[in-house]
Design an enzyme around this catalytic site. Structure first.
Site, PDB file in Angstrom:
ATOM      1  N   THR A  42      -0.719   5.829   2.796  1.00 28.01           N
ATOM      2  CA  THR A  42      -1.937   5.090   3.119  1.00 28.01           C
ATOM      3  C   THR A  42      -1.683   4.240   4.362  1.00 28.01           C
ATOM      4  O   THR A  42      -0.642   3.601   4.482  1.00 28.01           O
ATOM      5  CB  THR A  42      -2.338   4.165   1.955  1.00 28.01           C
ATOM      6  OG1 THR A  42      -2.559   4.957   0.783  1.00 28.01           O
ATOM      7  CG2 THR A  42      -3.614   3.394   2.276  1.00 28.01           C
TER       8      THR A  42
ATOM      9  N   ILE B 100       0.864  -1.174   0.000  1.00 28.12           N
ATOM     10  CA  ILE B 100       0.000   0.000   0.000  1.00 28.12           C
ATOM     11  C   ILE B 100       0.901   1.224   0.000  1.00 28.12           C
ATOM     12  O   ILE B 100       2.043   1.169   0.460  1.00 28.12           O
ATOM     13  CB  ILE B 100      -0.977   0.020   1.201  1.00 28.12           C
ATOM     14  CG1 ILE B 100      -0.245  -0.131   2.541  1.00 28.12           C
ATOM     15  CG2 ILE B 100      -2.027  -1.072   1.049  1.00 28.12           C
ATOM     16  CD1 ILE B 100      -1.169  -0.080   3.750  1.00 28.12           C
ATOM     17  N   ASP B 101       0.403   2.320  -0.539  1.00 33.55           N
ATOM     18  CA  ASP B 101       1.204   3.517  -0.707  1.00 33.55           C
ATOM     19  C   ASP B 101       1.754   4.024   0.623  1.00 33.55           C
ATOM     20  O   ASP B 101       1.162   3.809   1.680  1.00 33.55           O
ATOM     21  CB  ASP B 101       0.376   4.627  -1.362  1.00 33.55           C
ATOM     22  CG  ASP B 101      -0.053   4.275  -2.781  1.00 33.55           C
ATOM     23  OD1 ASP B 101       0.629   3.456  -3.413  1.00 33.55           O
ATOM     24  OD2 ASP B 101      -1.076   4.815  -3.232  1.00 33.55           O
ATOM     25  N   ARG B 102       2.856   4.713   0.548  1.00 38.51           N
ATOM     26  CA  ARG B 102       3.513   5.261   1.738  1.00 38.51           C
ATOM     27  C   ARG B 102       2.529   6.028   2.634  1.00 38.51           C
ATOM     28  O   ARG B 102       2.520   5.858   3.852  1.00 38.51           O
ATOM     29  CB  ARG B 102       4.634   6.213   1.303  1.00 38.51           C
ATOM     30  CG  ARG B 102       5.430   6.828   2.454  1.00 38.51           C
ATOM     31  CD  ARG B 102       6.072   8.157   2.028  1.00 38.51           C
ATOM     32  NE  ARG B 102       6.900   7.992   0.848  1.00 38.51           N
ATOM     33  CZ  ARG B 102       8.236   7.962   0.862  1.00 38.51           C
ATOM     34  NH1 ARG B 102       8.874   8.069   1.997  1.00 38.51           N
ATOM     35  NH2 ARG B 102       8.907   7.845  -0.267  1.00 38.51           N
TER      36      ARG B 102
ATOM     37  N   ARG C  94      -6.769   6.295  -5.916  1.00 41.83           N
ATOM     38  CA  ARG C  94      -6.439   7.712  -6.005  1.00 41.83           C
ATOM     39  C   ARG C  94      -6.690   8.258  -7.409  1.00 41.83           C
ATOM     40  O   ARG C  94      -7.289   9.325  -7.574  1.00 41.83           O
ATOM     41  CB  ARG C  94      -4.986   7.915  -5.600  1.00 41.83           C
ATOM     42  CG  ARG C  94      -4.695   7.486  -4.169  1.00 41.83           C
ATOM     43  CD  ARG C  94      -3.212   7.293  -3.910  1.00 41.83           C
ATOM     44  NE  ARG C  94      -2.454   8.509  -4.136  1.00 41.83           N
ATOM     45  CZ  ARG C  94      -1.127   8.562  -4.115  1.00 41.83           C
ATOM     46  NH1 ARG C  94      -0.415   7.455  -3.860  1.00 41.83           N
ATOM     47  NH2 ARG C  94      -0.501   9.699  -4.325  1.00 41.83           N
TER      48      ARG C  94
END
Length: 284
Positions: free
Chosen positions: A132, A128-130, A227
């Site tokens: 998030t 998962i994104d930094r 996103r």
């Protein structure tokens, strides 16, 4: 030692850096951007097309600008001999790269579980994104990781997102392909020979008219899928500087992950509630 640059006319960040840092290779500038070494007015950004205004201060450092310290321990949601699920805080990378010098969840968890006599090996199942927060899954062997991924099309991935505006209708499905842009490090939405299918379902949980809490379920797992899709729809995720506007944190949380255990065929569900600073975004 860092370079401090004052903006005298509006432009995009990468264009500005290219003009100001004479003699720097473009690849070097992009590497500094991607690794969090560039800040605008004291706030780190990795967005190549970040809009600069007259009077802004851009700082380019040799190491990433530290905005918050990494935790030494991570919350473990589930653990057995094969699988470990954690609650990743926002601001922490899932895994590292050869260009990253910042701490990441994989390294922290590996250190947390290892003993002096026995080092633990872990393989990331998902990422998962930094910025998030939420459920992040690891396997204790490469074979288990591959076995879980072989049934990944059966996994249910549910997120919470706080977006700008109030989606109309209140629920729906975004079925738009996504294409990665390596130059800008972002996803483009829409038909293209290189685009891949991506499906996102969303449902309004509550709204105050200006911002809305959505429950989001993704059938696919493309990079930046939620996103990019929500921004394309006209309701960008709060605090998402790449697809919307910058903020104190990004309004995206990996709420729940349901997988099939490849050893016995039973469902496993990992879930963690969103933190208080996430819900605080709804009323700011």
């Amino acid at each position: 030692m860092s370079e401090k640059l004052h903006v005298k006319e509006s432009s995009g960040l990468l264009t500005f850096l290219g003009a100001q840092l004479q003699g720097w290779a473009r690849s070097k500038i992009k590497q500094r951007l991607q690794s969090g070494c560039v800040s605008v007015n004291g706030v780190s950004t990795t967005q190549h097309d970040f809009a600069l205004n007259v009077g802004d201060l851009v700082e380019v450092g040799a190491t990433p600008k530290v905005t918050n310290s990494s935790p030494s321990q991570l919350e473990i949601l589930y653990s057995d001999r094969d699988i470990i699920a954690i609650n990743k805080p926002a601001g922490l990378l899932s895994v590292g790269t050869t260009k990253e010098t910042q701490q990441h969840a994989l390294a922290i968890l590996r250190n947390q579980l290892s003993r002096r006599s026995q080092a633990v090996k872990l393989w990331p199942v998902n990422r998962i994104d930094r910025d998030t927060s939420g459920v992040l899954l690891f396997a204790t062997s490469r074979e288990m990781r591959e076995a879980v991924m072989a049934k990944w099309d059966q996994a249910e991935k549910t997120y919470l997102a706080i977006v700008e505006g109030c989606p109309t209708p209140a629920e729906g499905t975004i079925d738009q392909p996504l294409r990665a842009d390596e130059e800008e490090y972002r996803m483009h939405v829409g038909a293209h020979p290189d685009a891949k299918p991506a499906i996102t379902h969303f449902k309004t949980e509550r709204t105050n008219g200006k911002r809305t809490l959505l429950q989001v379920r993704i059938e696919t797992g493309r990079q930046h899928q939620i996103r990019a899709h929500l921004s394309w729809l006209g309701y960008p995720v709060v605090g998402d500087q790449r697809y919307g506007t910058q903020g104190i944190r990004m309004g995206l949380h990996a709420l729940r992950l349901k997988i099939v255990n490849p050893k016995n065929g039973k469902e496993l569900t990992f879930e963690t509630p969103a933190p208080a600073d996430f819900f605080a975004l709804l009323n700011k």
